[in-house]
Scaffold this motif. Structure first.
Motif, PDB file in Angstrom:
ATOM      1  N   LEU A  76       5.004 -73.199  32.848  1.00 22.91           N
ATOM      2  CA  LEU A  76       3.690 -72.846  32.294  1.00 22.91           C
ATOM      3  C   LEU A  76       3.342 -73.895  31.268  1.00 22.91           C
ATOM      4  O   LEU A  76       4.226 -74.378  30.555  1.00 22.91           O
ATOM      5  CB  LEU A  76       3.738 -71.498  31.570  1.00 22.91           C
ATOM      6  CG  LEU A  76       4.315 -70.313  32.310  1.00 22.91           C
ATOM      7  CD1 LEU A  76       4.269 -69.092  31.394  1.00 22.91           C
ATOM      8  CD2 LEU A  76       3.521 -70.065  33.576  1.00 22.91           C
ATOM      9  N   ASP A  77       2.087 -74.237  31.180  1.00 19.91           N
ATOM     10  CA  ASP A  77       1.657 -75.235  30.193  1.00 19.91           C
ATOM     11  C   ASP A  77       0.433 -74.701  29.451  1.00 19.91           C
ATOM     12  O   ASP A  77      -0.662 -74.644  30.002  1.00 19.91           O
ATOM     13  CB  ASP A  77       1.335 -76.548  30.925  1.00 19.91           C
ATOM     14  CG  ASP A  77       0.854 -77.641  29.975  1.00 19.91           C
ATOM     15  OD1 ASP A  77       1.016 -77.485  28.749  1.00 19.91           O
ATOM     16  OD2 ASP A  77       0.317 -78.653  30.472  1.00 19.91           O
ATOM     17  N   LEU A  78       0.659 -74.263  28.222  1.00 19.99           N
ATOM     18  CA  LEU A  78      -0.443 -73.792  27.383  1.00 19.99           C
ATOM     19  C   LEU A  78      -0.585 -74.783  26.235  1.00 19.99           C
ATOM     20  O   LEU A  78       0.203 -74.783  25.295  1.00 19.99           O
ATOM     21  CB  LEU A  78      -0.147 -72.383  26.850  1.00 19.99           C
ATOM     22  CG  LEU A  78      -1.260 -71.725  26.041  1.00 19.99           C
ATOM     23  CD1 LEU A  78      -2.465 -71.415  26.923  1.00 19.99           C
ATOM     24  CD2 LEU A  78      -0.772 -70.431  25.399  1.00 19.99           C
ATOM     25  N   ASN A 198       7.691 -77.209  23.276  1.00 20.36           N
ATOM     26  CA  ASN A 198       6.300 -77.606  23.127  1.00 20.36           C
ATOM     27  C   ASN A 198       6.043 -78.849  23.971  1.00 20.36           C
ATOM     28  O   ASN A 198       6.953 -79.412  24.587  1.00 20.36           O
ATOM     29  CB  ASN A 198       5.889 -77.739  21.664  1.00 20.36           C
ATOM     30  CG  ASN A 198       6.385 -79.017  21.047  1.00 20.36           C
ATOM     31  OD1 ASN A 198       6.911 -79.893  21.732  1.00 20.36           O
ATOM     32  ND2 ASN A 198       6.226 -79.133  19.769  1.00 20.36           N
ATOM     33  N   ASP A 199       4.780 -79.267  24.032  1.00 15.35           N
ATOM     34  CA  ASP A 199       4.427 -80.331  24.976  1.00 15.35           C
ATOM     35  C   ASP A 199       5.042 -81.687  24.612  1.00 15.35           C
ATOM     36  O   ASP A 199       5.369 -82.482  25.492  1.00 15.35           O
ATOM     37  CB  ASP A 199       2.906 -80.440  25.154  1.00 15.35           C
ATOM     38  CG  ASP A 199       2.137 -80.436  23.847  1.00 15.35           C
ATOM     39  OD1 ASP A 199       2.766 -80.349  22.772  1.00 15.35           O
ATOM     40  OD2 ASP A 199       0.901 -80.502  23.897  1.00 15.35           O
ATOM     41  N   ALA A 200       5.262 -81.930  23.319  1.00  8.85           N
ATOM     42  CA  ALA A 200       5.884 -83.208  22.930  1.00  8.85           C
ATOM     43  C   ALA A 200       7.309 -83.266  23.484  1.00  8.85           C
ATOM     44  O   ALA A 200       7.738 -84.280  24.044  1.00  8.85           O
ATOM     45  CB  ALA A 200       5.888 -83.352  21.409  1.00  8.85           C
ATOM     46  N   GLY A 442       3.672 -84.968  31.699  1.00  7.84           N
ATOM     47  CA  GLY A 442       4.838 -84.660  30.877  1.00  7.84           C
ATOM     48  C   GLY A 442       4.876 -83.225  30.435  1.00  7.84           C
ATOM     49  O   GLY A 442       5.910 -82.556  30.539  1.00  7.84           O
ATOM     50  N   SER A 443       3.727 -82.695  29.950  1.00  8.87           N
ATOM     51  CA  SER A 443       3.789 -81.352  29.383  1.00  8.87           C
ATOM     52  C   SER A 443       4.090 -80.301  30.440  1.00  8.87           C
ATOM     53  O   SER A 443       4.666 -79.264  30.132  1.00  8.87           O
ATOM     54  CB  SER A 443       2.536 -81.019  28.570  1.00  8.87           C
ATOM     55  OG  SER A 443       1.421 -81.741  28.950  1.00  8.87           O
ATOM     56  N   GLY A 444       3.742 -80.538  31.702  1.00  8.20           N
ATOM     57  CA  GLY A 444       4.056 -79.561  32.745  1.00  8.20           C
ATOM     58  C   GLY A 444       5.463 -79.725  33.283  1.00  8.20           C
ATOM     59  O   GLY A 444       6.278 -78.804  33.260  1.00  8.20           O
TER      60      GLY A 444
HETATM   61 MG    MG Z   1      -1.047 -80.915  27.698  1.00  9.31          MG
END
Ligand code: MG
Ligand code: ADP
Length: 462
Positions: A76-78, A198-200, A442-444
């Protein structure tokens, strides 16, 4: 009230006086780096952590992918602007991704926590049905890009909402638990939440899958944040009982550097436009560095500057006051990219943007001025991000490293990569080499990789 502009100045001197706050000297960037470095130490140190603006949260992500991870994962990517559900199939170095983006309506972003997590669970339920995944026990990695205090790989308490979110009853709660309960309430799917990042962190993990020199992850999207791999000895917050043999002596630190400046230490570089943007934001006084850099705010800073130039009679003399240019939030950051992509005297993109804003009475000179303002605001943003990265590079002191970057601002702005590279070169200690590399999705993908590494390590233990 901003100070008045002296009458006797020429038009261009007046414009310059109103935008000069965006032009910071190298010495100023070095001073910012010095402050940031000190604040990072405060965040990492046990007895100063509680007063530090930059929280430097240990993430429990201790191992990077080694290329032997395999399997199918949900992710999931929020991130702040979009919500995505992904099915990620990892087969050694090959990664196949199917994903779907779902809208999070503003009433949910500002509603209750239960509404938010029910909505997310409904989207997951739909995705599972559409992809015929019912009955499969899939591990899930959740990229949840808001500041969290991690208590385990799959346990993270929200410390505050940022960007456009403010859902009631979530701060202090365990996000995985809330998602787990919503999944039970709304679906009958069999997923196990294995990791929350987190996305980083996701971006760093995703890039490290193909590049062993990757040490830093950076997000330039709705928000701005960075993470890096730190040795445990430097992490005062790390519980020493948590040293186990399955992991190297290191952990990814989620800096949450977007909050830098919340104590006022950046006030000496903030402009009247930064202050006005902050006053009308949903979190005044918070996320000061993020507000000077990220995609959620850049367009608005340009808009506020143009509004002031208009009110001084320096641009758009014929503009209708009903134009969207005079409405908060209506100058999108993508306009900045479009305007800066104009390279000739025809200003095709700029004219298109002005048309969308409902301004039809403008001159070529107006186009030049609007592009000039965009250039200054985006350069300051890129240079501040560069100063942040240079601070980390100087701390890590590795002779060579890769920085993985994700987010629409970095991806789509025509000059962000070059501006950042130039400025980092100027600011890092002699001889330290670096490469900025776009991390595709990257974030997904990263959340699935964290889940995959966790499953690999789990299988080693039995
Ligand atoms: Mg993103
Ligand atoms: P998230 O951070 O939610 O994962 P993105 O990485 O897509 O999402 O970033 C969204 C942000 O990027 C928004 O604030 C938007 O204003 C900005 N953005 C979108 N398109 C562009 C573009 N072409 N140029 C610059 N910024 C953009």
């Amino acid at each position: 009230m901003p100070p008045p502009i002296p009458e006797q100045l020429t038009k261009y001197e007046k414009i310059e006086a109103l935008v000069k706050g965006f032009k910071l000297s190298t010495l100023t960037y070095k001073r910012i780096m010095h402050l940031l470095d000190a604040e990072m130490n405060n965040g990492l140190t046990k007895h100063t952590h509680h007063v530090a603006d930059i929280k430097m949260f240990p993430t429990f992500v201790r191992s990077l992918p080694d290329g032997t991870e395999t399997g199918s994962f949900l992710a999931l990517d929020l991130g702040g602007t979009n919500f995505r559900v992904l099915l990620v199939k990892i087969d050694e170095l090959d990664v196949d991704i199917q994903s779907k983006t779902y809208l999070i309506p503003q009433r949910i972003m500002l509603g209750t926590g239960q509404q938010l997590f029910d909505h997310i669970a409904d989207c997951i339920g739909k995705f599972i049905n559409e992809h015929d995944l019912k009955g499969q026990k899939l591990p899930l990695g959740f990229t949840f890009s808001f500041p969290c205090r991690q208590e385990g790989l799959a346990k993270a308490r929200l410390s505050k909402w940022t960007k456009g979110f403010r859902c009631e009853g979530v701060v202090g709660e365990d996000i995985c638990q809330l998602l787990h309960e919503a999944l039970k309430r709304r679906t009958n799917t069999d997923v196990e939440i294995v990791a929350i990042v987190n996305d980083a962190v996701g971006t760093l993990m995703s890039a490290a899958h193909g590049d062993r020199a990757c040490e830093i992850g950076l997000i330039l999207g709705t928000g701005c944040n960075a993470c890096y791999m730190e040795t445990l000895d430097n992490v005062g917050l790390w519980d020493t009982d948590n040293k186990d043999k399955a992991h190297p002596n290191q952990v990814i630190i989620n800096t949450e550097w977007g909050a830098f400046g919340d104590n006022g230490c950046l006030d000496f570089v903030r402009t009247e436009y930064d202050r006005e943007l902050d006053t009308y934001s949903i979190n005044p006084g918070k996320q000061i560095m993020e507000k000077m850099i990220s995609g959620m705010y850049m367009g608005e800073i340009v808009r506020l500057t143009l509004e002031r130039l208009t009110s001084e009679g320096l641009v758009f003399m014929g503009a209708d006051r009903d134009s969207l240019l005079f409405e908060r939030g209506k100058f999108y950051t993508k306009y900045v990219s479009e305007i800066e992509s104009d390279h000739d005297e025809f200003f095709r993109n700029t004219k298109q943007v002005l048309e969308e804003l409902g301004i039809d009475n403008f001159t070529t000179e107006d186009c030049k001025i609007i592009k000039y303002v965009c250039t200054l605001v985006s350069a300051r943003s890129a240079f501040l991000a560069a100063a942040g990265l240079a601070t980390l590079i100087n701390r890590l002191k590795k002779p060579e490293m890769t920085i993985a970057v994700d987010g629409s601002l970095y991806r789509f702005h025509p000059r962000f990569h070059n501006l950042m590279s130039l400025k980092i070169k100027e600011l890092v200690h002699n001889g330290l080499k670096f490469k900025l590399s776009l991390s595709h999705d990257g974030s997904g993908k990263g959340a699935a990789l964290v889940a995959a590494v966790a499953m690999r390590l789990r299988s080693l233990k039995v």
